[in-house]
Each structure stands twice: as structure tokens, then as C-alpha cells.
Design a protein around this motif. Structure first.
Motif, mmCIF file in Angstrom:
data_model
loop_
_atom_site.group_PDB
_atom_site.id
_atom_site.type_symbol
_atom_site.label_atom_id
_atom_site.label_comp_id
_atom_site.label_asym_id
_atom_site.label_seq_id
_atom_site.Cartn_x
_atom_site.Cartn_y
_atom_site.Cartn_z
ATOM 1 N N CYS A 94 4.975 -2.667 -3.144
ATOM 2 C CA CYS A 94 4.365 -1.586 -2.350
ATOM 3 C C CYS A 94 5.289 -0.522 -2.512
ATOM 4 N N SER A 95 6.673 -0.617 -2.657
ATOM 5 C CA SER A 95 7.621 0.409 -2.727
ATOM 6 C C SER A 95 7.378 1.031 -3.865
ATOM 7 N N ALA A 98 4.158 3.202 -3.491
ATOM 8 C CA ALA A 98 4.612 4.569 -2.626
ATOM 9 C C ALA A 98 5.381 5.230 -3.383
ATOM 10 N N THR A 118 -3.652 2.755 1.830
ATOM 11 C CA THR A 118 -1.872 3.041 2.478
ATOM 12 C C THR A 118 -1.965 2.418 3.642
ATOM 13 N N MET A 121 -1.036 -1.145 3.554
ATOM 14 C CA MET A 121 0.360 -1.294 3.125
ATOM 15 C C MET A 121 1.315 -1.132 4.607
ATOM 16 N N CYS A 125 3.958 -3.634 5.851
ATOM 17 C CA CYS A 125 5.451 -3.222 6.068
ATOM 18 C C CYS A 125 5.867 -3.362 7.301
ATOM 19 N N TYR A 140 12.492 -2.920 1.198
ATOM 20 C CA TYR A 140 11.457 -2.305 0.691
ATOM 21 C C TYR A 140 10.477 -1.951 1.506
ATOM 22 N N THR A 144 8.900 1.839 1.787
ATOM 23 C CA THR A 144 7.464 2.235 1.674
ATOM 24 C C THR A 144 7.117 2.878 2.558
#
Length: 187
Positions: A94-95, A98, A118, A121, A125, A140, A144
Motif C-alpha cells: 500500500c505504501s 501511495a 484509495t 486502502m 490502513c 507503513y 500510506t
């Protein structure tokens, strides 16, 4: 290679960097294995899913654009990942996404990442950040959320609130990352 054969092959993945890199290279050399890797990775109650996640992270670290055709699948399933050793690599990917999305250079991720991706995610997160995850996954997730939060005005205030609220009870690693993120948000 059939899905069953590939699943059996993942039994040989171990936590060593060399081993994960070897299997990632196998996938990078034969991208027809990538959807099979994703399939196994999202068998979230199976311990082999952790091994698949480790390889997935290495593949995406070397070629993040491999995920582009599978963004819907990835984003729709990340929230289901719950085993500690699978959450960290998924959070790291995910990071990666991003970071590409926030790059100053035009790229494929910027073109294909939709608000639904997005938002999924961001949701995952936040869950990892407030949940009982280890520091690496939380770190992480912070990264993100900071990056994707640039397009969602509500994300940074929520992130600040969580980081400040949890600051005193978290580990030294968490505090270092939280300070860095808080500083970036305030600037």
C-alpha cells in the motif's frame, strides 16, 4: 504451472531475504504466476498466504506496476488480511502504491488508481493503525495515510488524532515514525 503446483512451491518460501527474492524473481520471469500469487495471498486463514505475501512484497518492490491489472482485487481484499506476517507486506505494498501515486513524475499508478482504490486502502490502513498490529504494519499504514490523505481533507486530522492519542502507549519505533508524520502534516 498449475495453481496447486504453485501453492506447493510456496511451501518452500522462508523468511530469508535471499529466498523471498528468489521466488519474486521466479514470478517476475513468468508474470502468469502473479495472479496465482494473489489468489494464494488472499487465502487469509491459510499460513501459506503469509509466504505468498512476502513474495508479493518483493515482486512489487521490484516492479510495482505488476499490481496495476489487479488493483480491484488487491484493494477489495486487503481488509481481510489478518495474520501478522501477511499484514506487514500488504501494508508495505500500500505504501509503494501511495508513493507512486504521489510521485511528481507521470506514471501508470496515477492514471489507474481510482478513488474507490484509495478509499479502500485508507480504510484498511486506519484499521491496521488502530488495531493490534505490530509496529511495521502501523508504520507503513501511517506513511500510506499521510500520502493518500493529501487528496482527502478528513484523513490528516484523523491521523493526527490517532497518532497523538496512541503516542504515549506505543513503542519507540512507533513514536519515531509518528513524530515524523506529525511534523510532515504540520508543515
Amino acid at each position: 504451472m498449475s495453481l496447486e503446483e504453485f501453492y506447493d512451491e510456496l511451501n518452500y518460501v522462508d523468511a530469508s531475504r535471499e529466498n523471498r527474492l528468489k521466488y519474486a524473481q521466479m514470478i517476475l520471469n513468468d508474470m502468469s504466476l502473479f495472479p496465482k500469487l494473489i489468489d494464494v495471498m488472499f487465502r487469509v486463514d491459510d499460513k501459506i498466504s503469509c509466504r505468498a505475501s512476502w513474495v508479493f512484497e518483493f515482486v512489487c518492490d521490484h516492479y510495482v506496476y505488476a499490481i496495476v491489472p489487479y488493483l480491484d482485487t488487491f484493494c477489495n481484499h486487503i481488509k481481510k488480511v489478518h495474520l501478522d506476517s501477511a499484514v506487514r507486506p500488504v501494508a508495505k505494498v500500500c505504501s509503494f502504491i501511495a508513493q507512486e501515486y504521489n510521485s511528481k513524475q507521470p506514471n501508470t499508478i496515477k492514471k489507474v488508481l481510482k478513488p474507490k482504490h484509495t478509499e479502500l486502502m485508507i480504510e484498511a490502513c486506519f484499521d491496521w493503525l488502530i488495531g493490534d498490529q505490530k509496529i511495521a504494519a502501523k508504520a507503513y499504514a501511517m506513511d500510506t495515510l499521510f500520502l493518500l490523505g493529501k487528496d482527502y481533507p478528513w484523513v490528516h486530522p484523523e491521523l493526527v488524532q490517532i497518532l497523538e492519542q496512541d503516542f504515549q502507549t506505543q513503542s519507540a519505533g512507533y513514536k519515531v515514525r509518528a513524530k515524523r508524520i506529525l511534523k510532515k502534516i504540520k508543515n
